[in-house]
Design a protein around this motif. Structure first.
Motif, PDB file in Angstrom:
ATOM      1  N   GLY A  79      20.296   7.071  -3.237  1.00  0.00           N
ATOM      2  CA  GLY A  79      20.746   6.759  -1.898  1.00  0.00           C
ATOM      3  C   GLY A  79      19.803   5.819  -1.169  1.00  0.00           C
ATOM      4  N   PRO A  80      20.295   5.150  -0.125  1.00  0.00           N
ATOM      5  CA  PRO A  80      19.501   4.172   0.624  1.00  0.00           C
ATOM      6  C   PRO A  80      18.237   4.768   1.245  1.00  0.00           C
ATOM      7  CG  PRO A  80      21.832   3.975   1.151  1.00  0.00           C
ATOM      8  CD  PRO A  80      21.676   5.222   0.341  1.00  0.00           C
ATOM      9  N   ASP A  81      18.255   6.051   1.603  1.00  0.00           N
ATOM     10  CA  ASP A  81      17.077   6.658   2.224  1.00  0.00           C
ATOM     11  C   ASP A  81      15.886   6.683   1.277  1.00  0.00           C
ATOM     12  OD1 ASP A  81      18.520   7.060   4.513  1.00  0.00           O
ATOM     13  OD2 ASP A  81      18.975   9.176   4.096  1.00  0.00           O
ATOM     14  N   ALA A  82      16.149   6.602  -0.019  1.00  0.00           N
ATOM     15  CA  ALA A  82      15.058   6.620  -0.994  1.00  0.00           C
ATOM     16  C   ALA A  82      14.156   5.404  -0.823  1.00  0.00           C
ATOM     17  CB  ALA A  82      15.613   6.668  -2.409  1.00  0.00           C
ATOM     18  N   VAL A  83      14.725   4.290  -0.387  1.00  0.00           N
ATOM     19  CA  VAL A  83      13.931   3.072  -0.195  1.00  0.00           C
ATOM     20  C   VAL A  83      12.866   3.304   0.874  1.00  0.00           C
ATOM     21  CG1 VAL A  83      14.007   0.633   0.396  1.00  0.00           C
ATOM     22  CG2 VAL A  83      15.883   1.644  -0.896  1.00  0.00           C
ATOM     23  N   VAL A  84      13.228   4.033   1.921  1.00  0.00           N
ATOM     24  CA  VAL A  84      12.279   4.339   2.988  1.00  0.00           C
ATOM     25  C   VAL A  84      11.128   5.181   2.438  1.00  0.00           C
ATOM     26  CG1 VAL A  84      11.966   5.466   5.222  1.00  0.00           C
ATOM     27  CG2 VAL A  84      14.090   4.226   4.732  1.00  0.00           C
ATOM     28  N   GLY A  85      11.472   6.189   1.630  1.00  0.00           N
ATOM     29  CA  GLY A  85      10.451   7.041   1.040  1.00  0.00           C
ATOM     30  C   GLY A  85       9.542   6.282   0.096  1.00  0.00           C
ATOM     31  N   LEU A  86      10.118   5.394  -0.706  1.00  0.00           N
ATOM     32  CA  LEU A  86       9.330   4.615  -1.656  1.00  0.00           C
ATOM     33  C   LEU A  86       8.405   3.651  -0.923  1.00  0.00           C
ATOM     34  CD1 LEU A  86       8.715   3.946  -4.602  1.00  0.00           C
ATOM     35  CD2 LEU A  86      10.645   2.338  -4.577  1.00  0.00           C
ATOM     36  N   GLY A  87       8.908   3.047   0.139  1.00  0.00           N
ATOM     37  CA  GLY A  87       8.061   2.152   0.922  1.00  0.00           C
ATOM     38  C   GLY A  87       6.897   2.890   1.551  1.00  0.00           C
ATOM     39  N   GLY A  88       7.159   4.093   2.059  1.00  0.00           N
ATOM     40  CA  GLY A  88       6.091   4.902   2.634  1.00  0.00           C
ATOM     41  C   GLY A  88       5.042   5.282   1.603  1.00  0.00           C
ATOM     42  N   LEU A  89       5.498   5.548   0.372  1.00  0.00           N
ATOM     43  CA  LEU A  89       4.563   5.884  -0.707  1.00  0.00           C
ATOM     44  C   LEU A  89       3.624   4.723  -0.988  1.00  0.00           C
ATOM     45  CD1 LEU A  89       3.531   7.634  -3.035  1.00  0.00           C
ATOM     46  CD2 LEU A  89       5.428   6.779  -4.421  1.00  0.00           C
ATOM     47  N   TRP A  90       4.178   3.526  -1.126  1.00  0.00           N
ATOM     48  CA  TRP A  90       3.349   2.361  -1.407  1.00  0.00           C
ATOM     49  C   TRP A  90       2.346   2.100  -0.288  1.00  0.00           C
ATOM     50  CZ3 TRP A  90       2.251  -0.353  -5.598  1.00  0.00           C
ATOM     51  CH2 TRP A  90       3.130  -0.325  -6.684  1.00  0.00           C
ATOM     52  N   ARG A  91       2.794   2.224   0.969  1.00  0.00           N
ATOM     53  CA  ARG A  91       1.896   1.948   2.092  1.00  0.00           C
ATOM     54  C   ARG A  91       0.773   2.976   2.199  1.00  0.00           C
ATOM     55  NH1 ARG A  91       6.866   0.645   4.485  1.00  0.00           N
ATOM     56  NH2 ARG A  91       7.016   2.736   5.410  1.00  0.00           N
ATOM     57  N   SER A  92       1.011   4.166   1.682  1.00  0.00           N
ATOM     58  CA  SER A  92       0.001   5.227   1.786  1.00  0.00           C
ATOM     59  C   SER A  92      -1.071   5.141   0.712  1.00  0.00           C
ATOM     60  CB  SER A  92       0.683   6.594   1.697  1.00  0.00           C
ATOM     61  OG  SER A  92       1.155   6.851   0.371  1.00  0.00           O
ATOM     62  N   LEU A  93      -0.844   4.376  -0.344  1.00  0.00           N
ATOM     63  CA  LEU A  93      -1.757   4.364  -1.481  1.00  0.00           C
ATOM     64  C   LEU A  93      -3.023   3.555  -1.202  1.00  0.00           C
ATOM     65  CD1 LEU A  93       0.709   3.856  -4.480  1.00  0.00           C
ATOM     66  CD2 LEU A  93      -0.416   5.979  -3.759  1.00  0.00           C
ATOM     67  N   ARG A  94      -4.109   4.046  -1.743  1.00  0.00           N
ATOM     68  CA  ARG A  94      -5.381   3.327  -1.740  1.00  0.00           C
ATOM     69  C   ARG A  94      -5.866   3.236  -3.177  1.00  0.00           C
ATOM     70  NH1 ARG A  94      -3.309   2.609   2.244  1.00  0.00           N
ATOM     71  NH2 ARG A  94      -4.050   2.826   4.400  1.00  0.00           N
ATOM     72  N   ARG A  95      -6.779   2.304  -3.409  1.00  0.00           N
ATOM     73  CA  ARG A  95      -7.245   2.067  -4.774  1.00  0.00           C
ATOM     74  C   ARG A  95      -7.720   3.342  -5.443  1.00  0.00           C
ATOM     75  NH1 ARG A  95     -11.868   3.229  -7.066  1.00  0.00           N
ATOM     76  NH2 ARG A  95     -12.993   2.371  -5.286  1.00  0.00           N
ATOM     77  N   GLN A  96      -8.468   4.168  -4.736  1.00  0.00           N
ATOM     78  CA  GLN A  96      -9.024   5.375  -5.340  1.00  0.00           C
ATOM     79  C   GLN A  96      -7.967   6.425  -5.659  1.00  0.00           C
ATOM     80  OE1 GLN A  96      -9.817   4.152  -2.380  1.00  0.00           O
ATOM     81  NE2 GLN A  96      -9.761   5.714  -0.747  1.00  0.00           N
ATOM     82  N   ASP A  97      -6.763   6.276  -5.063  1.00  0.00           N
ATOM     83  CA  ASP A  97      -5.681   7.211  -5.364  1.00  0.00           C
ATOM     84  C   ASP A  97      -5.146   7.023  -6.777  1.00  0.00           C
ATOM     85  OD1 ASP A  97      -5.823   8.246  -2.785  1.00  0.00           O
ATOM     86  OD2 ASP A  97      -4.370   6.802  -2.003  1.00  0.00           O
ATOM     87  N   ILE A  98      -5.296   5.826  -7.317  1.00  0.00           N
ATOM     88  CA  ILE A  98      -4.765   5.505  -8.646  1.00  0.00           C
ATOM     89  C   ILE A  98      -5.881   5.203  -9.638  1.00  0.00           C
ATOM     90  CG2 ILE A  98      -3.210   4.003  -9.936  1.00  0.00           C
ATOM     91  CD1 ILE A  98      -1.815   5.695  -7.867  1.00  0.00           C
ATOM     92  N   PHE A  99      -6.890   4.473  -9.184  1.00  0.00           N
ATOM     93  CA  PHE A  99      -7.974   4.041 -10.076  1.00  0.00           C
ATOM     94  C   PHE A  99      -9.307   4.641  -9.624  1.00  0.00           C
ATOM     95  CE2 PHE A  99      -4.912   0.452  -9.870  1.00  0.00           C
ATOM     96  CZ  PHE A  99      -4.460   0.500 -11.176  1.00  0.00           C
TER      97      PHE A  99
END
Length: 224
Positions: A79-99
């Motif tokens: 659904g379209p609302d998933a795009v909002v959630g995915l965008g929020g996920l990307w904006r919340s990430l920092r380098r140390q969260d993944i690497f």
């Protein structure tokens, strides 16, 4: 029922059976294909939003590397609302969260005492929090994840098994993260072998394929 109608129905059923045996999705028409691109995968959020705003809805998601994360998220949050959630996920990430870089781990990796620099624990935890503990075959919208078989050098198209493991394998940058074992295979980043896996959408029987590409162009004047 006339003989002609009966034969017609039998032919349609036979065609559907052959398509199913070939791994095709019956009555599937639209596929979104997400390329790899590391942090540039965030661009695909806007691309997806534009497609949804245009009234285009996918029947199949295919992703490789960072694109596999986006494809899996969209497939599990329809659904379209998933795009909002995915965008929020990307904006919340920092380098140390993944690497997450640790001095001892970095030292061991730099001097060849192990085959990776960063532990995949944080990325695995993030994927489990966002995607759950389900199976690739059980997502709300059909999903294919592309990784690279380190032993054979060939593509590994994952359509079943642990969803988290499949996405983690597809996004396991060589040298940064360790390979992911699935059965008797060791898998690494799908971008190594097929960074824009639109061929699998065609193979699955898609009529319309939208390639959401990010990262470097195919031809560059010098190695990036």
């Amino acid at each position: 029922m006339t003989v002609g109608k009966l034969l017609s129905q039998v032919c349609r059923s036979s065609h559907a059976l052959r398509a199913a045996k070939a791994g095709k999705l019956i009555n599937m028409t639209v596929a979104f294909v997400y390329s790899g691109g590391a942090s540039l995968g965030s661009i695909q959020v806007g691309m997806t939003q534009a497609l949804f705003e245009a009234g285009i809805r996918p029947d199949l998601f295919i992703g490789t590397s960072a694109g596999a994360i986006n494809a899996a998220y969209m497939a599990t949050h329809p659904g379209p609302d998933a795009v909002v959630g995915l965008g929020g996920l990307w904006r919340s990430l920092r380098r140390q969260d993944i690497f997450p870089v640790r001095p001892v781990g970095g030292f061991l990796g730099m001097f060849g005492r192990r085959n990776y620099l960063c532990s995949p624990t944080r990325l695995r935890t993030l994927l489990r929090d966002e995607l759950g503990d389900g199976d690739v075959s059980d997502t709300a919208i059909s999903l294919r994840v592309v990784a690279t078989d380190l032993g054979s050098g060939r593509e590994a198209v994952l359509s079943e098994g642990s969803l988290v493991d499949a996405v983690l394998a597809s996004a396991s940058l060589p040298g940064i993260f360790p390979p992911v074992q699935r059965g008797d295979r060791w898998l690494i980043d799908g971008g190594v072998i097929n960074n824009a896996p639109l061929s699998h959408a065609v193979r699955a029987g898609a009529d319309d394929v939208y390639l959401l590409v990010c990262g470097h162009a195919c031809a560059v004047p010098k190695p990036p």
